[in-house]
Scaffold this active site. Structure first.
Site, PDB file in Angstrom:
ATOM      1  N   SER A 136       0.853  -1.198   0.000  1.00  0.00           N
ATOM      2  CA  SER A 136       0.000   0.000   0.000  1.00  0.00           C
ATOM      3  C   SER A 136       0.879   1.236   0.000  1.00  0.00           C
ATOM      4  CB  SER A 136      -0.849  -0.023   1.264  1.00  0.00           C
ATOM      5  OG  SER A 136      -1.449   1.228   1.482  1.00  0.00           O
ATOM      6  N   TYR A 149      -1.298  -0.565  10.524  1.00  0.00           N
ATOM      7  CA  TYR A 149      -1.442  -0.985   9.121  1.00  0.00           C
ATOM      8  C   TYR A 149      -0.219  -0.542   8.310  1.00  0.00           C
ATOM      9  CZ  TYR A 149      -3.488  -1.071   4.381  1.00  0.00           C
ATOM     10  OH  TYR A 149      -3.731  -1.296   3.050  1.00  0.00           O
TER      11      TYR A 149
HETATM   12  N1  LIG Z   1      -8.904  -0.936  -0.814  1.00  0.00           N
HETATM   13  C1  LIG Z   1      -7.914  -0.076  -0.789  1.00  0.00           C
HETATM   14  O1  LIG Z   1      -8.120   1.145  -0.914  1.00  0.00           O
HETATM   15  C2  LIG Z   1      -6.497  -0.560  -0.640  1.00  0.00           C
HETATM   16  C3  LIG Z   1      -5.450   0.351  -0.784  1.00  0.00           C
HETATM   17  C4  LIG Z   1      -4.134  -0.094  -0.653  1.00  0.00           C
HETATM   18  C5  LIG Z   1      -3.882  -1.426  -0.396  1.00  0.00           C
HETATM   19  N2  LIG Z   1      -4.921  -2.293  -0.248  1.00  0.00           N
HETATM   20  C6  LIG Z   1      -4.603  -3.684   0.062  1.00  0.00           C
HETATM   21  O2  LIG Z   1      -5.267  -4.535  -0.858  1.00  0.00           O
HETATM   22  C7  LIG Z   1      -5.580  -5.783  -0.240  1.00  0.00           C
HETATM   23  C8  LIG Z   1      -7.038  -6.104  -0.473  1.00  0.00           C
HETATM   24  O3  LIG Z   1      -7.816  -5.038   0.026  1.00  0.00           O
HETATM   25  P1  LIG Z   1      -9.371  -4.869  -0.296  1.00  0.00           P
HETATM   26  O4  LIG Z   1      -9.625  -3.446  -0.451  1.00  0.00           O
HETATM   27  O5  LIG Z   1      -9.801  -5.803  -1.350  1.00  0.00           O
HETATM   28  O6  LIG Z   1      -9.974  -5.303   1.130  1.00  0.00           O
HETATM   29  P2  LIG Z   1     -11.358  -5.961   1.500  1.00  0.00           P
HETATM   30  O7  LIG Z   1     -12.401  -5.622   0.505  1.00  0.00           O
HETATM   31  O8  LIG Z   1     -11.592  -5.637   2.922  1.00  0.00           O
HETATM   32  O9  LIG Z   1     -11.035  -7.524   1.340  1.00  0.00           O
HETATM   33  C9  LIG Z   1     -10.097  -8.132   2.178  1.00  0.00           C
HETATM   34  C10 LIG Z   1     -10.013  -9.606   1.820  1.00  0.00           C
HETATM   35  O10 LIG Z   1      -9.178 -10.245   2.791  1.00  0.00           O
HETATM   36  C11 LIG Z   1      -9.887 -11.333   3.362  1.00  0.00           C
HETATM   37  N3  LIG Z   1      -9.524 -11.542   4.756  1.00  0.00           N
HETATM   38  C12 LIG Z   1      -9.700 -10.675   5.785  1.00  0.00           C
HETATM   39  N4  LIG Z   1      -9.295 -11.238   6.933  1.00  0.00           N
HETATM   40  C13 LIG Z   1      -8.856 -12.490   6.616  1.00  0.00           C
HETATM   41  C14 LIG Z   1      -8.324 -13.558   7.373  1.00  0.00           C
HETATM   42  N5  LIG Z   1      -8.148 -13.455   8.692  1.00  0.00           N
HETATM   43  N6  LIG Z   1      -7.974 -14.697   6.732  1.00  0.00           N
HETATM   44  C15 LIG Z   1      -8.166 -14.819   5.383  1.00  0.00           C
HETATM   45  N7  LIG Z   1      -8.657 -13.827   4.610  1.00  0.00           N
HETATM   46  C16 LIG Z   1      -8.997 -12.679   5.229  1.00  0.00           C
HETATM   47  C17 LIG Z   1     -11.358 -10.938   3.227  1.00  0.00           C
HETATM   48  O11 LIG Z   1     -12.209 -12.050   3.221  1.00  0.00           O
HETATM   49  P3  LIG Z   1     -12.989 -12.607   4.510  1.00  0.00           P
HETATM   50  O12 LIG Z   1     -13.495 -11.457   5.288  1.00  0.00           O
HETATM   51  O13 LIG Z   1     -14.030 -13.441   3.854  1.00  0.00           O
HETATM   52  O14 LIG Z   1     -11.998 -13.437   5.231  1.00  0.00           O
HETATM   53  C18 LIG Z   1     -11.361 -10.287   1.859  1.00  0.00           C
HETATM   54  O15 LIG Z   1     -11.458 -11.273   0.857  1.00  0.00           O
HETATM   55  C19 LIG Z   1      -5.205  -5.615   1.244  1.00  0.00           C
HETATM   56  O16 LIG Z   1      -3.954  -6.211   1.485  1.00  0.00           O
HETATM   57  C20 LIG Z   1      -5.125  -4.113   1.415  1.00  0.00           C
HETATM   58  O17 LIG Z   1      -4.263  -3.753   2.459  1.00  0.00           O
HETATM   59  C21 LIG Z   1      -6.218  -1.894  -0.355  1.00  0.00           C
END
Ligand SMILES: NC(=O)c1ccc[n+]([C@@H]2O[C@H](COP(=O)([O-])OP(=O)(O)OC[C@H]3O[C@@H](n4cnc5c(N)ncnc54)[C@H](OP(=O)(O)O)[C@@H]3O)[C@@H](O)[C@H]2O)c1
Length: 267
Positions: A136, A149
């Protein structure tokens, strides 16, 4: 790496960025395994992509320990590992519970390191592999409400850079994804619900340094990075200079160590 026929393991693929990457890679002809905790949501992604779905909590050390063996027993050797699962835990540090702190570190840092550690020997033995670590902009930018984070993402970015040094001469590539807010995602909504973070983000946007990234744009960039062996995905592009500054010292070390044999036999 050509994705057609390759086996791609995507963690955190029940929604958001992980689900989108799984769909895009399936569209390129890859075989997919998706991992997350929510069985129903995962089953929907699996139905859309033909993926094998494995329900697992990656913060559980026992589950994590057996995960790669479980995946490879069900779906075969992993060619591409996408360490995407993550949690933001945005809010005041003092309001965080010890469990939240632990789970954030375990999911965002320990899980990708462990899966990487376990997947490398097989990739080397088979003559190729690619590891994508979804980090990120929080790994280089300092914004309020995301200290824990940010520490995990900074760790993941730096880990990936050091991993490249360790893998030099071996047929395993890495990509680190340094991205700002991605829309639409649950994580973006959760981060922006915390006013100090929202104010900081909006300031960076007003200054023209940041803008929101569309989910499809990020997904396309990740697929391209694997197909073209690119070490970085940096979005939005306008934030390039900010991420390039900390990267400069990593690259300098890498350059200074040119010629030093870094290779340690894996396994
Ligand atoms: N969205 C943004 O703006 C953004 C920006 C920069 C970086 N990122 C990075 O991108 C990645 C994905 O983010 P996202 O926005 O898609 O987040 P999200 O919509 O909250 O999805 C997170 C995913 O991780 C899974 N997860 C959460 N806790 C878990 C656990 N204990 N074990 C296994 N799986 C788990 C969730 O599924 P379950 O809840 O079903 O387990 C979900 O599939 C992350 O690493 C985040 O830090 C996101």
């Amino acid at each position: 790496m050509e994705l057609e026929g390759r086996h791609v393991l995507v963690t955190g693929a029940s929604r958001g960025i992980g689900a989108s990457i799984a769909e895009a890679m399936a569209a390129r002809g890859a075989r997919i395994t998706v991992v997350a905790r929510s069985g129903d949501a995962l089953a929907e992604v699996a139905a859309r992509t033909g993926a094998v779905a494995i329900t697992a909590d990656l913060t559980d050390p026992e589950v994590l320990e057996g995960l790669l063996a479980r995946v490879e027993a069900e779906a075969g050797p992993v060619d591409v590992l996408v360490n995407n699962a993550g949690v933001d835990s945005t809010g005041s540090l003092t309001a965080m519970t010890p469990d939240q702190v632990r789970r954030t570190i375990d999911l965002n840092l320990t899980a990708p390191v462990e899966l990487t550690r376990r997947v490398i020997p097989g990739m080397v033995e088979r003559g190729g592999g690619h590891i994508v670590n979804v980090s990120s902009l929080a790994g280089y930018g300092c914004l309020p409400g995301i200290g824990v984070y940010s520490a995990t993402k900074s760790g993941l970015t730096h880990f990936t850079a050091a991993l490249r040094a360790e893998l030099r001469g071996l047929p395993v590539r890495t990509t680190v994804v340094e991205v700002g807010i991605v829309q639409p995602t649950d994580m973006a909504a959760s981060g922006l619900a915390y006013p100090p973070f929202r104010d900081a983000w909006n300031r960076l946007k007003r200054l023209g340094i940041m803008r929101d990234v569309r989910l499809e744009q990020l997904t396309r960039a990740v697929v391209r990075a694997v197909e073209r062996d690119r070490r970085h995905v940096r979005l939005p592009r306008r934030a390039f200079t900010l991420s390039a500054l900390p990267e400069a010292s990593r690259r300098t070390t890498e350059w200074l160590l040119t010629g030093v044999a870094p290779r340690v036999p894996p396994g």
